[in-house]
Design an enzyme around this catalytic site. Structure first.
Site, PDB file in Angstrom:
ATOM      1  N   GLY A  48     -69.021  38.217   5.325  1.00 36.33           N
ATOM      2  CA  GLY A  48     -67.815  38.761   4.722  1.00 36.33           C
ATOM      3  C   GLY A  48     -68.112  40.182   4.282  1.00 36.33           C
ATOM      4  O   GLY A  48     -68.838  40.912   4.955  1.00 36.33           O
ATOM      5  N   CYS A  80     -75.330  37.069   7.547  1.00 33.72           N
ATOM      6  CA  CYS A  80     -74.765  38.421   7.514  1.00 33.72           C
ATOM      7  C   CYS A  80     -74.664  38.933   6.074  1.00 33.72           C
ATOM      8  O   CYS A  80     -75.671  39.282   5.479  1.00 33.72           O
ATOM      9  CB  CYS A  80     -73.426  38.467   8.249  1.00 33.72           C
ATOM     10  N   HIS A 180     -73.995  35.791  12.701  1.00 38.20           N
ATOM     11  CA  HIS A 180     -73.096  34.671  12.422  1.00 38.20           C
ATOM     12  C   HIS A 180     -73.326  33.562  13.453  1.00 38.20           C
ATOM     13  O   HIS A 180     -72.826  33.657  14.575  1.00 38.20           O
ATOM     14  CB  HIS A 180     -71.635  35.110  12.528  1.00 38.20           C
ATOM     15  N   GLU A 182     -72.079  30.543  12.933  1.00 39.18           N
ATOM     16  CA  GLU A 182     -70.889  29.699  12.805  1.00 39.18           C
ATOM     17  C   GLU A 182     -69.749  30.157  13.712  1.00 39.18           C
ATOM     18  O   GLU A 182     -68.944  29.344  14.163  1.00 39.18           O
ATOM     19  CB  GLU A 182     -70.423  29.644  11.336  1.00 39.18           C
TER      20      GLU A 182
END
Length: 202
Positions: A48, A80, A180, A182
């Site tokens: 984020g 991240c 990332h 995910e």
């Protein structure tokens, strides 16, 4: 049942929740309060905007509770922006040293926005020590510039402009990745976190 919390203040925490729910024997829960933090067996700090997440952590009074639980051995995966928040030292590729709230629980130095802007995002296969090959998305990703103390690199990437860079590190039950997993749906690191929460070799 292993309860894995995902810090759900900002960023792509929903993607982590969805991926965790595909793993048998796992209950995935969003974490926004100290009470929710107390009930989990492992934690993911998602990608984020690291400065925004850090400020929200401070505002909600979670900075010290998070530090205490992590230092006490809570298994953690930071992806991240999560890797930035875990780091003890942070600077930005453009502006240099930055002032932002950090958990500062990991012996790593991180360079923000190391690969450039959003348009420079890419995907790559990354071999992680003890995990295998992970399909990873690098989105305005940082790099791990330095490890010391109890932290050590567990994955590197050869980049055409930056050369060989560290993209994942580990310190006891803490893993930081600059990418990332995910977003690509690769759950290997999530399964490793679950194994750690069960007390298996990490």
């Amino acid at each position: 049942m292993v309860v894995v919390g995902v810090l759900a203040l900002q960023g792509d925490w929903i993607e982590h929740i969805e991926l965790l729910r595909e793993i048998e024997g796992v209950e995935a829960v969003p974490v926004k309060t100290e009470k929710q933090l107390e009930s989990i067996d492992a934690l993911i700090i998602p990608g984020g905007e690291s400065t925004t997440i850090g400020r929200l952590i401070e505002r909600r009074g979670l900075l010290e509770p998070l530090r205490d639980r992590i230092r006490a051995g809570l298994p953690v995966l930071g992806t991240c922006a999560g890797s930035i928040l875990l780091a003890k030292k942070v600077r930005d590729r453009v502006v240099g040293p930055v002032e932002q709230p950090l958990l500062a629980v990991m012996d790593i130095a991180v360079l923000r926005n190391a690969f450039g802007r959003q348009m420079n995002s890419f995907e790559a296969e990354v071999h992680i020590e003890g995990v295998g090959t992970v399909h990873a998305a690098f989105i305005r990703a940082p790099i791990i510039e330095e490890t010391w103390g109890e932290a050590r690199p567990i994955a590197k990437l050869n980049h055409p402009l930056l050369g060989e860079v560290t993209v994942a590190a580990r310190q006891k039950a803490i893993i930081a990745t600059v990418f990332h997993p995910e977003i690509t749906g690769d759950s290997k690191l999530h399964k490793l976190l679950v194994a750690a929460a069960k007390g298996r070799a990490f």
